[in-house]
Design an enzyme around this catalytic site. Sequence first.
Site, PDB file in Angstrom:
ATOM      1  N   SER A  51       6.266  -3.567  -1.775  1.00  0.00           N
ATOM      2  CA  SER A  51       5.914  -4.764  -2.546  1.00  0.00           C
ATOM      3  C   SER A  51       4.478  -5.148  -2.256  1.00  0.00           C
ATOM      4  CB  SER A  51       6.842  -5.930  -2.216  1.00  0.00           C
ATOM      5  OG  SER A  51       6.446  -7.082  -2.949  1.00  0.00           O
ATOM      6  N   VAL A  56       1.475  -5.426   4.980  1.00  0.00           N
ATOM      7  CA  VAL A  56       1.129  -4.012   5.134  1.00  0.00           C
ATOM      8  C   VAL A  56       0.784  -3.402   3.775  1.00  0.00           C
ATOM      9  CG1 VAL A  56       1.961  -1.752   5.919  1.00  0.00           C
ATOM     10  CG2 VAL A  56       2.539  -3.790   7.221  1.00  0.00           C
ATOM     11  N   CYS A  57       1.510  -3.792   2.731  1.00  0.00           N
ATOM     12  CA  CYS A  57       1.248  -3.259   1.388  1.00  0.00           C
ATOM     13  C   CYS A  57      -0.098  -3.747   0.865  1.00  0.00           C
ATOM     14  CB  CYS A  57       2.363  -3.665   0.428  1.00  0.00           C
ATOM     15  SG  CYS A  57       3.989  -3.039   0.900  1.00  0.00           S
ATOM     16  N   ASP A  58      -0.391  -5.000   1.105  1.00  0.00           N
ATOM     17  CA  ASP A  58      -1.681  -5.581   0.733  1.00  0.00           C
ATOM     18  C   ASP A  58      -2.809  -4.825   1.447  1.00  0.00           C
ATOM     19  OD1 ASP A  58      -3.085  -8.433  -0.229  1.00  0.00           O
ATOM     20  OD2 ASP A  58      -3.962  -7.616   1.612  1.00  0.00           O
ATOM     21  N   THR A  61      -3.271  -1.268   0.008  1.00  0.00           N
ATOM     22  CA  THR A  61      -3.924  -1.291  -1.297  1.00  0.00           C
ATOM     23  C   THR A  61      -5.408  -1.596  -1.160  1.00  0.00           C
ATOM     24  OG1 THR A  61      -1.825  -1.971  -2.272  1.00  0.00           O
ATOM     25  CG2 THR A  61      -3.805  -2.293  -3.614  1.00  0.00           C
TER      26      THR A  61
END
Length: 163
Positions: A51, A56-58, A61
């Site tokens: 998500s 961590v995803c932020d 990206t």
Amino acid sequence: MATFKGNDITLLGTQVEVGQQAPDFEVLANDLSPVSRDTYEGIRIISVVPSIDTGVCDAQTRKFNEEAAQIDGVTVLTISNDLPFAQRRWCAASGLDNVVTLSDHRDLSFGHSYGVAIEELRLLARSVFVIDSANQVVYVEYMPESTDEVNFDAAIAAAKAAK
């Protein structure tokens, strides 16, 4: 065996391997238009996140966004099961311009084609793929624990070496 926050998960689909033809898929762009493997030409880094709105995803990206700006001919595609509207809102708030966010929420086409669909959560497992201009898979990283960070240096090196 894969985990998400320490809990066992079941990954659906077939995992890909270096050297094989990259499977096709259909996901949605932020404007709801369909996007396939061949929509973008050249070398592609496919950054898969559970998500976009998590730490961590932020970070994943943003890191690929920064690195991609330094490599000619490389497109970074970030794929998650977030709705296209949420991805568009995140991109606008983040000010990122070197990464394309795509949604697999409709039918998990990418998740099944690349073996990253998490059955228990209907999310995608963290992973990275590099596909060269001939649609060959040149780099694969499946994270055993979906909340851990990927190996950015290895993925970037694979993208720089790809043709």
